[in-house]
Write a protein that holds these residues in place. Sequence first.
Motif, PDB file in Angstrom:
ATOM      1  N   LEU A 184       0.795  -1.237   0.000  1.00 58.33           N
ATOM      2  CA  LEU A 184       0.000   0.000   0.000  1.00 58.33           C
ATOM      3  C   LEU A 184       0.823   1.281   0.000  1.00 58.33           C
ATOM      4  N   CYS A 185       2.134   1.163  -0.092  1.00 57.34           N
ATOM      5  CA  CYS A 185       2.985   2.350   0.040  1.00 57.34           C
ATOM      6  C   CYS A 185       2.676   3.395  -1.026  1.00 57.34           C
ATOM      7  N   LEU A 186       2.470   4.637  -0.544  1.00 58.68           N
ATOM      8  CA  LEU A 186       2.198   5.751  -1.456  1.00 58.68           C
ATOM      9  C   LEU A 186       3.482   6.496  -1.810  1.00 58.68           C
ATOM     10  N   THR A 187       4.582   6.018  -1.279  1.00 58.04           N
ATOM     11  CA  THR A 187       5.915   6.636  -1.420  1.00 58.04           C
ATOM     12  C   THR A 187       5.931   8.092  -0.954  1.00 58.04           C
ATOM     13  N   CYS A 188       5.096   8.419   0.012  1.00 62.13           N
ATOM     14  CA  CYS A 188       5.000   9.816   0.458  1.00 62.13           C
ATOM     15  C   CYS A 188       6.229  10.258   1.246  1.00 62.13           C
ATOM     16  N   GLY A 189       6.876   9.305   1.927  1.00 60.25           N
ATOM     17  CA  GLY A 189       8.108   9.651   2.626  1.00 60.25           C
ATOM     18  C   GLY A 189       7.945  10.118   4.065  1.00 60.25           C
ATOM     19  N   LEU A 190       6.711  10.056   4.597  1.00 61.84           N
ATOM     20  CA  LEU A 190       6.530  10.457   6.000  1.00 61.84           C
ATOM     21  C   LEU A 190       7.373   9.579   6.922  1.00 61.84           C
ATOM     22  N   CYS A 191       7.475   8.294   6.578  1.00 61.98           N
ATOM     23  CA  CYS A 191       8.274   7.366   7.388  1.00 61.98           C
ATOM     24  C   CYS A 191       9.711   7.866   7.480  1.00 61.98           C
ATOM     25  N   SER A 192      10.273   8.195   6.346  1.00 64.32           N
ATOM     26  CA  SER A 192      11.686   8.581   6.299  1.00 64.32           C
ATOM     27  C   SER A 192      11.933   9.949   6.929  1.00 64.32           C
ATOM     28  N   SER A 193      10.990  10.875   6.722  1.00 61.22           N
ATOM     29  CA  SER A 193      11.226  12.222   7.241  1.00 61.22           C
ATOM     30  C   SER A 193      11.206  12.236   8.756  1.00 61.22           C
ATOM     31  N   GLY A 194      10.515  11.275   9.363  1.00 53.92           N
ATOM     32  CA  GLY A 194      10.451  11.265  10.824  1.00 53.92           C
ATOM     33  C   GLY A 194      11.277  10.179  11.452  1.00 53.92           C
ATOM     34  N   CYS A 195      12.222   9.621  10.704  1.00 49.42           N
ATOM     35  CA  CYS A 195      13.002   8.491  11.226  1.00 49.42           C
ATOM     36  C   CYS A 195      14.433   8.917  11.538  1.00 49.42           C
ATOM     37  N   PRO A 196      14.878   8.770  12.793  1.00 50.35           N
ATOM     38  CA  PRO A 196      16.245   9.180  13.132  1.00 50.35           C
ATOM     39  C   PRO A 196      17.319   8.338  12.420  1.00 50.35           C
ATOM     40  N   ALA A 197      16.926   7.193  11.861  1.00 54.02           N
ATOM     41  CA  ALA A 197      17.916   6.354  11.174  1.00 54.02           C
ATOM     42  C   ALA A 197      18.048   6.720   9.699  1.00 54.02           C
ATOM     43  N   THR A 198      17.222   7.662   9.240  1.00 55.82           N
ATOM     44  CA  THR A 198      17.304   8.094   7.841  1.00 55.82           C
ATOM     45  C   THR A 198      18.692   8.662   7.549  1.00 55.82           C
ATOM     46  N   GLY A 199      19.302   8.165   6.486  1.00 53.04           N
ATOM     47  CA  GLY A 199      20.608   8.672   6.080  1.00 53.04           C
ATOM     48  C   GLY A 199      21.773   7.825   6.565  1.00 53.04           C
ATOM     49  N   LEU A 200      21.553   7.017   7.575  1.00 54.77           N
ATOM     50  CA  LEU A 200      22.648   6.155   8.032  1.00 54.77           C
ATOM     51  C   LEU A 200      22.925   5.126   6.941  1.00 54.77           C
ATOM     52  N   VAL A 201      24.177   4.889   6.651  1.00 57.55           N
ATOM     53  CA  VAL A 201      24.631   4.023   5.544  1.00 57.55           C
ATOM     54  C   VAL A 201      23.760   4.183   4.279  1.00 57.55           C
ATOM     55  N   SER A 202      23.473   5.453   3.954  1.00 56.17           N
ATOM     56  CA  SER A 202      22.735   5.803   2.727  1.00 56.17           C
ATOM     57  C   SER A 202      21.392   5.092   2.601  1.00 56.17           C
ATOM     58  N   MET A 203      20.718   4.902   3.716  1.00 56.59           N
ATOM     59  CA  MET A 203      19.446   4.176   3.660  1.00 56.59           C
ATOM     60  C   MET A 203      18.380   4.925   4.444  1.00 56.59           C
ATOM     61  N   ASP A 204      17.119   4.623   4.144  1.00 56.99           N
ATOM     62  CA  ASP A 204      15.997   5.138   4.934  1.00 56.99           C
ATOM     63  C   ASP A 204      14.839   4.152   4.775  1.00 56.99           C
ATOM     64  N   PRO A 205      13.792   4.278   5.586  1.00 56.76           N
ATOM     65  CA  PRO A 205      12.725   3.267   5.552  1.00 56.76           C
ATOM     66  C   PRO A 205      12.026   3.166   4.196  1.00 56.76           C
ATOM     67  N   ARG A 206      11.732   4.296   3.573  1.00 50.86           N
ATOM     68  CA  ARG A 206      11.036   4.246   2.282  1.00 50.86           C
ATOM     69  C   ARG A 206      11.899   3.546   1.239  1.00 50.86           C
ATOM     70  N   LYS A 207      13.166   3.907   1.228  1.00 46.60           N
ATOM     71  CA  LYS A 207      14.078   3.314   0.248  1.00 46.60           C
ATOM     72  C   LYS A 207      14.168   1.797   0.450  1.00 46.60           C
ATOM     73  N   MET A 208      14.253   1.393   1.705  1.00 47.66           N
ATOM     74  CA  MET A 208      14.349  -0.043   1.983  1.00 47.66           C
ATOM     75  C   MET A 208      13.096  -0.767   1.498  1.00 47.66           C
ATOM     76  N   LEU A 209      11.938  -0.196   1.784  1.00 49.23           N
ATOM     77  CA  LEU A 209      10.684  -0.808   1.343  1.00 49.23           C
ATOM     78  C   LEU A 209      10.619  -0.877  -0.184  1.00 49.23           C
ATOM     79  N   ARG A 210      11.025   0.207  -0.854  1.00 47.14           N
ATOM     80  CA  ARG A 210      11.009   0.209  -2.317  1.00 47.14           C
ATOM     81  C   ARG A 210      11.970  -0.845  -2.866  1.00 47.14           C
ATOM     82  N   MET A 211      13.143  -0.934  -2.273  1.00 48.44           N
ATOM     83  CA  MET A 211      14.119  -1.916  -2.758  1.00 48.44           C
ATOM     84  C   MET A 211      13.575  -3.338  -2.639  1.00 48.44           C
ATOM     85  N   ILE A 212      12.914  -3.599  -1.511  1.00 43.10           N
ATOM     86  CA  ILE A 212      12.317  -4.922  -1.311  1.00 43.10           C
ATOM     87  C   ILE A 212      11.204  -5.157  -2.326  1.00 43.10           C
ATOM     88  N   ALA A 213      10.366  -4.119  -2.533  1.00 44.77           N
ATOM     89  CA  ALA A 213       9.256  -4.264  -3.476  1.00 44.77           C
ATOM     90  C   ALA A 213       9.769  -4.519  -4.889  1.00 44.77           C
TER      91      ALA A 213
END
Lengths: 243, 193
Positions: A32-61
Motif C-alpha cells: 500500500l505504500c504511497l511513497t509519500c516519505g513520512l516514514c523517512s522524514s520522521g526516522c532518526p535512522a534516515t541517512g545512516l549508511v545511505s538508507m531510509d525506511p522508504r528506500k528499503m521498502l522500495r528496494m524490497i518491493a
Amino acid sequence: MSETAIKLRKREKTSLFDQVKELLPDGGNLNLCLTCGLCSSGCPATGLVSMDPRKMLRMIALGLDEEVLASDWPWMCTMCQRCIYACPMKIDIPQLIYNIRAQRPREERPKGILGSCDMALKNDTNSAMGTNEEDFIFVVEDVLEQYQEEQPEFAEMQAPIDKEGAEFFLNQNSREPVTEPDEMVPLWKILHLAGVDWTYGSKGWAGENYCMFLADDDAWKHVVQTQTDQTHKLKCKTYLNTE
Amino acid sequence: MTFAVRAGLKKFNIEHNFEVKNIYEYYAKWIREGKLKPNSDWNKELGIKFTCQDPCQIVRKSYGDEIAKDFRYAIKAVVGEENFVDMSPNFSNNYCCGGGGGFLQSGFKEERLEYGRIKDRQIKETKADYVIAGCHNCHAQIHELSKHYEGNYPVIHFWTILALSLGVLGPNERTYLGDDLMEVNVFHPETAM
C-alpha cells in the motif's frame, strides 16, 4: 542516495517481499505504500549508511533482496514504530525489518546481540549477563540484609524470591544485580512503602530480551515461556515490567 | 521488557492467566490512592528542571498515551509541576533515542550516536537539568549522548527521584544524580560507603 546505480531484475516469486507479506497480518500492508516519505522524514535512522525506511521498502518491493540483505541498516533501525505511527497506510516496516534481520544466518548477526541472547539461553534466569539463580538469590539477600540493618526504618522490608501467591511477579534488568546492586534498593523501598505484595522469580527474573532484537523466534519464545511458566508456578495475577 | 513479553505472548500464542503491566501505571496509581506520598518541597527553592524520555517500547509500542500521562503525573508529584518540561514531539510521537532494538549491542557506535543527535537536540531545547529515562536502554544511550554531545545533563531512573521525594534515598543509591542533588534529602547519611 546510493553511490552506484541500482540495476533492476525481475522480482522472483520467492522474494523476500512476498515471503514477508505472507507472514504478516494483512500482509503488513506492504503493497500500500504511497511513497509519500513520512516514514523517512520522521526516522532518526534516515541517512545512516545511505538508507531510509522508504528506500528499503522500495528496494524490497523491486526484488532487490541481495542488496537489502547485504545492508547493515536493518540493525540500525531500532524498530521503534514511529514510521507506522506516521504512515497513512499503516505499513508495518518494523516487522519487515525484523524479518530481514531473521534472514541473515544466525552466526553472522551482530556479535553483541547474539552474545546477549545466547547468554540468556544458558540459565533459566534469562539473564543476558549470565547470572544464574544462585548468584541472583545471593546478591538480593545480601543487599537486603545490609539495608535492613543500616536503615532501621526498613528492617521489615522484603525482597521476596519465589513467593507463591504474590500479586505481582516483578522483573529486573540484569544490570542492577550484576553491576550496581544498590540501585535495586530504591525500588524495593517504594514497593515496601506502598505495601505492595510482590516477588521476583528465581527463574525468569531478568527483564531484558535480546533474543527478540536478534530476530530469533525460537529463543524469544523460550524466554517468554520461561517467564510465563514461573509466573504460573507462583500463581501471580500480574506480570509487572519495571521497564 | 514490556513489549517483548506482550508481543511474544501474542506472536507465539502462549497461554497465560495473568495480566502484563508496566510499573509506570502503578507509580501513578499508588500516588493517586495515597499509598505513596511523595513531596516535591525539596525542589521548591532549588527549581531543578526535569524532562523525560517516553520509551517507545512502553508508550508507542504497548500502552499508548495513557501510560505517558501516568508517567508525567508521577514525575510532577515528585519534582513539582512547575519543574517539569516536556520534549517536543512527545508521547506516542516521541523520537526513539537510538538505544533500542539492540543498537547499543550491535557495534555500530558511530551510527548510533548520529541517530541520537535528534534526541540530544530535543533535550537541550527543553533546557532541563535532568533527563528521566524510562528504561535501561534509553538510560544508557542518553547518558552516552549527554557526554558525546557535551550537554552533560545527568540521566536518572525514576525510582531514584521518587525515593528522594519520599525522603528515603540513601547516600549509596545516588549513582546517577548530579552534584546538585548529591546532598539533598539524604537518608541515613552515616551509611555512605
